[in-house]
Scaffold this motif. Structure first.
Motif, PDB file in Angstrom:
ATOM      1  N   ARG A  99       1.051  -1.015   0.226  1.00  0.00           N
ATOM      2  CA  ARG A  99       0.250   0.137  -0.428  1.00  0.00           C
ATOM      3  C   ARG A  99       0.621   1.109   0.202  1.00  0.00           C
ATOM      4  NH1 ARG A  99      -3.946   2.835   3.823  1.00  0.00           N
ATOM      5  NH2 ARG A  99      -2.400   2.042   5.577  1.00  0.00           N
ATOM      6  N   MET A 100       0.643   2.023  -0.802  1.00  0.00           N
ATOM      7  CA  MET A 100       1.658   3.498  -0.657  1.00  0.00           C
ATOM      8  C   MET A 100       0.601   4.637  -0.113  1.00  0.00           C
ATOM      9  SD  MET A 100       3.018   2.542  -3.019  1.00  0.00           S
ATOM     10  CE  MET A 100       4.076   4.258  -3.530  1.00  0.00           C
ATOM     11  N   VAL A 101       1.641   5.203   0.767  1.00  0.00           N
ATOM     12  CA  VAL A 101       1.686   5.411   2.214  1.00  0.00           C
ATOM     13  C   VAL A 101       2.153   6.931   2.438  1.00  0.00           C
ATOM     14  CG1 VAL A 101       0.371   3.540   3.412  1.00  0.00           C
ATOM     15  CG2 VAL A 101       2.906   4.291   3.352  1.00  0.00           C
ATOM     16  N   PHE A 102       1.343   8.423   3.361  1.00  0.00           N
ATOM     17  CA  PHE A 102       2.188   9.147   3.027  1.00  0.00           C
ATOM     18  C   PHE A 102       2.818   9.079   5.174  1.00  0.00           C
ATOM     19  CE2 PHE A 102      -0.808  10.617   0.571  1.00  0.00           C
ATOM     20  CZ  PHE A 102      -0.480  11.384  -0.378  1.00  0.00           C
ATOM     21  N   VAL A 103       4.075   9.354   5.345  1.00  0.00           N
ATOM     22  CA  VAL A 103       4.768   9.562   6.726  1.00  0.00           C
ATOM     23  C   VAL A 103       4.914  10.856   7.324  1.00  0.00           C
ATOM     24  CG1 VAL A 103       6.578   8.699   8.419  1.00  0.00           C
ATOM     25  CG2 VAL A 103       5.594   6.916   6.019  1.00  0.00           C
ATOM     26  N   VAL A 104       4.439  11.079   8.240  1.00  0.00           N
ATOM     27  CA  VAL A 104       4.760  12.615   8.668  1.00  0.00           C
ATOM     28  C   VAL A 104       5.271  12.756  10.181  1.00  0.00           C
ATOM     29  CG1 VAL A 104       2.270  13.766   7.253  1.00  0.00           C
ATOM     30  CG2 VAL A 104       2.603  12.463  10.078  1.00  0.00           C
ATOM     31  N   LYS A 105       5.663  13.853  10.732  1.00  0.00           N
ATOM     32  CA  LYS A 105       6.295  13.799  11.838  1.00  0.00           C
ATOM     33  C   LYS A 105       5.295  14.586  12.650  1.00  0.00           C
ATOM     34  CE  LYS A 105       9.594  16.303  12.205  1.00  0.00           C
ATOM     35  NZ  LYS A 105      10.867  17.343  12.736  1.00  0.00           N
ATOM     36  N   ASP A 106       4.145  15.648  12.316  1.00  0.00           N
ATOM     37  CA  ASP A 106       3.966  16.182  12.204  1.00  0.00           C
ATOM     38  C   ASP A 106       1.461  15.638  12.485  1.00  0.00           C
ATOM     39  OD1 ASP A 106       1.673  18.184  13.719  1.00  0.00           O
ATOM     40  OD2 ASP A 106       2.107  19.841  12.267  1.00  0.00           O
ATOM     41  N   SER A 107       1.069  15.269  14.548  1.00  0.00           N
ATOM     42  CA  SER A 107       0.266  14.818  13.902  1.00  0.00           C
ATOM     43  C   SER A 107      -0.877  15.352  14.035  1.00  0.00           C
ATOM     44  CB  SER A 107       0.490  13.936  16.109  1.00  0.00           C
ATOM     45  OG  SER A 107      -0.051  15.332  16.463  1.00  0.00           O
ATOM     46  N   SER A 108      -0.709  16.251  13.477  1.00  0.00           N
ATOM     47  CA  SER A 108      -2.119  17.510  13.804  1.00  0.00           C
ATOM     48  C   SER A 108      -2.066  17.204  11.816  1.00  0.00           C
ATOM     49  CB  SER A 108      -1.852  18.885  13.728  1.00  0.00           C
ATOM     50  OG  SER A 108      -0.717  19.712  12.480  1.00  0.00           O
ATOM     51  N   ILE A 109      -1.293  16.349  11.189  1.00  0.00           N
ATOM     52  CA  ILE A 109      -1.190  15.996   9.983  1.00  0.00           C
ATOM     53  C   ILE A 109      -1.792  14.853   9.504  1.00  0.00           C
ATOM     54  CG2 ILE A 109      -0.296  16.027   7.756  1.00  0.00           C
ATOM     55  CD1 ILE A 109       1.994  18.103   8.676  1.00  0.00           C
ATOM     56  N   SER A 110      -3.479  15.122   9.371  1.00  0.00           N
ATOM     57  CA  SER A 110      -3.834  13.095   9.875  1.00  0.00           C
ATOM     58  C   SER A 110      -4.908  12.515   8.374  1.00  0.00           C
ATOM     59  CB  SER A 110      -4.945  13.421  11.250  1.00  0.00           C
ATOM     60  OG  SER A 110      -6.000  14.732  11.426  1.00  0.00           O
ATOM     61  N   ASN A 111      -4.739  13.458   8.065  1.00  0.00           N
ATOM     62  CA  ASN A 111      -5.532  12.922   6.344  1.00  0.00           C
ATOM     63  C   ASN A 111      -5.338  14.213   5.357  1.00  0.00           C
ATOM     64  OD1 ASN A 111      -6.961  15.748   6.601  1.00  0.00           O
ATOM     65  ND2 ASN A 111      -8.406  14.768   7.963  1.00  0.00           N
ATOM     66  N   LEU A 112      -5.692  13.186   4.047  1.00  0.00           N
ATOM     67  CA  LEU A 112      -5.032  14.093   2.935  1.00  0.00           C
ATOM     68  C   LEU A 112      -5.351  15.779   2.830  1.00  0.00           C
ATOM     69  CD1 LEU A 112      -6.237  11.288   0.053  1.00  0.00           C
ATOM     70  CD2 LEU A 112      -4.081  11.687   1.265  1.00  0.00           C
ATOM     71  N   ALA A 113      -6.576  15.799   3.440  1.00  0.00           N
ATOM     72  CA  ALA A 113      -6.734  17.537   3.290  1.00  0.00           C
ATOM     73  C   ALA A 113      -5.954  18.847   3.622  1.00  0.00           C
ATOM     74  CB  ALA A 113      -8.157  17.914   3.769  1.00  0.00           C
ATOM     75  N   ALA A 114      -5.335  17.559   4.956  1.00  0.00           N
ATOM     76  CA  ALA A 114      -3.991  18.072   5.595  1.00  0.00           C
ATOM     77  C   ALA A 114      -2.869  18.630   5.228  1.00  0.00           C
ATOM     78  CB  ALA A 114      -3.597  17.136   6.796  1.00  0.00           C
ATOM     79  N   LEU A 115      -2.021  17.846   4.282  1.00  0.00           N
ATOM     80  CA  LEU A 115      -1.166  17.724   2.834  1.00  0.00           C
ATOM     81  C   LEU A 115      -1.515  19.533   2.613  1.00  0.00           C
ATOM     82  CD1 LEU A 115      -1.055  14.745   2.366  1.00  0.00           C
ATOM     83  CD2 LEU A 115       0.956  15.276   3.885  1.00  0.00           C
ATOM     84  N   ALA A 116      -2.584  19.726   2.183  1.00  0.00           N
ATOM     85  CA  ALA A 116      -2.655  20.699   0.717  1.00  0.00           C
ATOM     86  C   ALA A 116      -1.358  22.151   1.631  1.00  0.00           C
ATOM     87  CB  ALA A 116      -3.700  21.318   0.935  1.00  0.00           C
ATOM     88  N   GLY A 117      -1.131  22.438   0.777  1.00  0.00           N
ATOM     89  CA  GLY A 117      -0.230  23.338   0.975  1.00  0.00           C
ATOM     90  C   GLY A 117       1.402  23.081   1.413  1.00  0.00           C
ATOM     91  N   LYS A 118       1.736  21.232   1.878  1.00  0.00           N
ATOM     92  CA  LYS A 118       2.931  21.145   2.793  1.00  0.00           C
ATOM     93  C   LYS A 118       3.224  20.819   1.400  1.00  0.00           C
ATOM     94  CE  LYS A 118       0.766  21.614   6.752  1.00  0.00           C
ATOM     95  NZ  LYS A 118      -0.291  22.136   6.617  1.00  0.00           N
ATOM     96  N   LYS A 119       4.535  20.239   1.692  1.00  0.00           N
ATOM     97  CA  LYS A 119       6.178  19.987   1.079  1.00  0.00           C
ATOM     98  C   LYS A 119       6.175  18.740   1.009  1.00  0.00           C
ATOM     99  CE  LYS A 119       9.403  22.820   2.419  1.00  0.00           C
ATOM    100  NZ  LYS A 119      10.375  22.680   2.755  1.00  0.00           N
ATOM    101  N   ILE A 120       5.783  17.333   0.361  1.00  0.00           N
ATOM    102  CA  ILE A 120       5.784  16.996  -0.055  1.00  0.00           C
ATOM    103  C   ILE A 120       7.476  15.290  -0.694  1.00  0.00           C
ATOM    104  CG2 ILE A 120       4.802  14.291  -0.337  1.00  0.00           C
ATOM    105  CD1 ILE A 120       2.144  15.874  -0.368  1.00  0.00           C
ATOM    106  N   ALA A 121       8.075  14.729   0.295  1.00  0.00           N
ATOM    107  CA  ALA A 121       9.042  13.972  -0.563  1.00  0.00           C
ATOM    108  C   ALA A 121       8.619  13.056  -1.630  1.00  0.00           C
ATOM    109  CB  ALA A 121      10.170  13.841   0.433  1.00  0.00           C
ATOM    110  N   VAL A 122       9.272  11.845  -2.218  1.00  0.00           N
ATOM    111  CA  VAL A 122       9.220  11.015  -2.860  1.00  0.00           C
ATOM    112  C   VAL A 122      10.327  10.112  -3.635  1.00  0.00           C
ATOM    113  CG1 VAL A 122       8.187  11.861  -5.086  1.00  0.00           C
ATOM    114  CG2 VAL A 122       7.268   9.888  -4.294  1.00  0.00           C
TER     115      VAL A 122
END
Length: 257
Positions: free
Chosen positions: A123-146
Motif C-alpha cells: 500500500r502507498m502511504v504518507f509518513v508525517v512527523k506532525d500529528s496534526s497532519i492526519s488526513n489528505l486534506a491536511a497535506l494541502a500547501g505542504k512539501k512532500i518528498a518521494v
C-alpha cells in the motif's frame, strides 16, 4: 542439371530459415545457467526488500527469496546495485538479468518489461512527523518528498494530494527523504508501506503512518521482454517455495507473518 536448381534453392532456403528460427529461440534460462549466476538489479537502500546492513552486506526479503530461487535453479545470486531511475536501461542493455526489489506493477512497466506473477501486496502511504497532519486534506500547501523514478512519484504527481502540495521534492532513496522529514525540510514522505513501517521500527523514529493513503499495489520481478523462459522458471520455483513453506519462512523472518 539446371532443372534441379530451383528445388535445391528451395531446400537451402528452408534449412536457412530453420537455422534462423533456432538462433532466435529464447536462451535466457540457458545463459543464466551457463554463467552460473543470476544477476539481480536493485536499489540497495530499499529496506526491507533489499538494502545494506551494518556490515555493508546487501540483505532483505527480496534477497532471501532470490537466493533460494537461484539455489534451486543451480546457480549463485549476484546482487548489482543500480540507479532506480535508470533500471529499464540497465535491464535492456544486459547488465542485469532481472529487477527484483519491490518493483511495483503498473502499465508502463508491464509494457517495457516481462513481469513475473505478483508475489507481494503493498500500500502507498504518507509518513508525517506532525500529528496534526492526519488526513489528505491536511497535506494541502505542504512539501512532500518521494523517491525519484518510483511508481509512488507517478501516483503522487497525478493525485489531488500531489497537485495541492506546495512542492513535490524528489530524492534518490526513501531513507534520505525520511531524514529530510526529521530535519523539517519536508512535511511528509510518500512511499511504500512495507518500507515505511520497517524504517520507522528499525530506526526507532517518532514518525506516523497516515491511515489515509492513495493506492494498493503489487510487487513483481522484471525481466527483459524476450526472456520468457527465465521468467517462467523463476515463477515456477516461487510457486514451489509457496507449496513447501520456504516462502512463508522468509516472510515470517522479515515481516513477522
Amino acid at each position: 542439371m539446371k532443372k534441379w536448381m530451383p528445388l535445391f534453392a528451395i531446400l537451402f532456403a528452408l534449412v536457412a530459415c530453420q537455422s534462423s528460427d533456432t538462433s532466435k529461440e529464447d536462451q535466457s534460462l540457458n545463459k543464466v545457467k551457463a554463467a552460473g549466476e543470476l544477476v539481480l538489479g536493485l536499489d540497495d537502500s530499499f529496506p526491507p526488500m533489499g538494502f545494506r546492513n551494518k556490515e555493508n552486506e546487501i540483505v532483505g526479503f527480496d534477497i532471501d527469496l532470490a537466493k533460494e530461487v537461484a539455489m534451486r535453479l543451480g546457480v549463485k545470486l549476484r546482487t548489482q546495485p543500480i540507479s532506480w531511475d535508470a533500471k529499464e536501461q540497465e535491464l535492456s542493455t544486459g547488465k542485469i538479468d532481472c529487477i527484483w526489489n519491490g518493483l511495483s506493477i503498473d502499465s508502463a512497466r508491464a509494457t517495457a518489461m516481462n513481469l513475473s506473477s505478483p508475489y507481494l501486496k503493498n500500500r502507498m502511504v504518507f509518513v508525517v512527523k506532525d500529528s496534526s497532519i492526519s488526513n489528505l486534506a491536511a497535506l494541502a500547501g505542504k512539501k512532500i518528498a518521494v523517491q525519484n523514478g518510483s511508481t509512488a512519484q507517478k501516483l503522487l504527481e497525478a493525485s489531488d494530494a500531489g497537485k495541492n502540495a506546495s512542492a513535490l521534492i524528489p530524492f534518490d532513496d526513501n531513507l534520505t527523504a525520511l531524514m529530510d522529514l526529521e530535519r523539517g525540510g519536508v512535511e511528509s514522505v510518500f512511499l511504500d508501506e512495507v518500507v515505511a513501517k520497517y524504517l520507522i521500527t528499525a530506526n526507532e523514529k517518532p514518525f506516523i503512518v497516515m491511515n489515509e493513503g492513495l493506492s494498493e499495489e503489487e510487487y513483481a520481478i522484471g525481466f527483459r521482454k524476450k526472456d520468457q523462459k527465465l521468467r517462467d522458471a523463476v515463477d515456477s520455483v516461487l510457486n514451489a517455495m509457496r507449496a513447501d513453506g520456504a516462502f512463508s519462512m522468509i516472510s515470517s523472518k522479515w515481516f513477522g507473518k
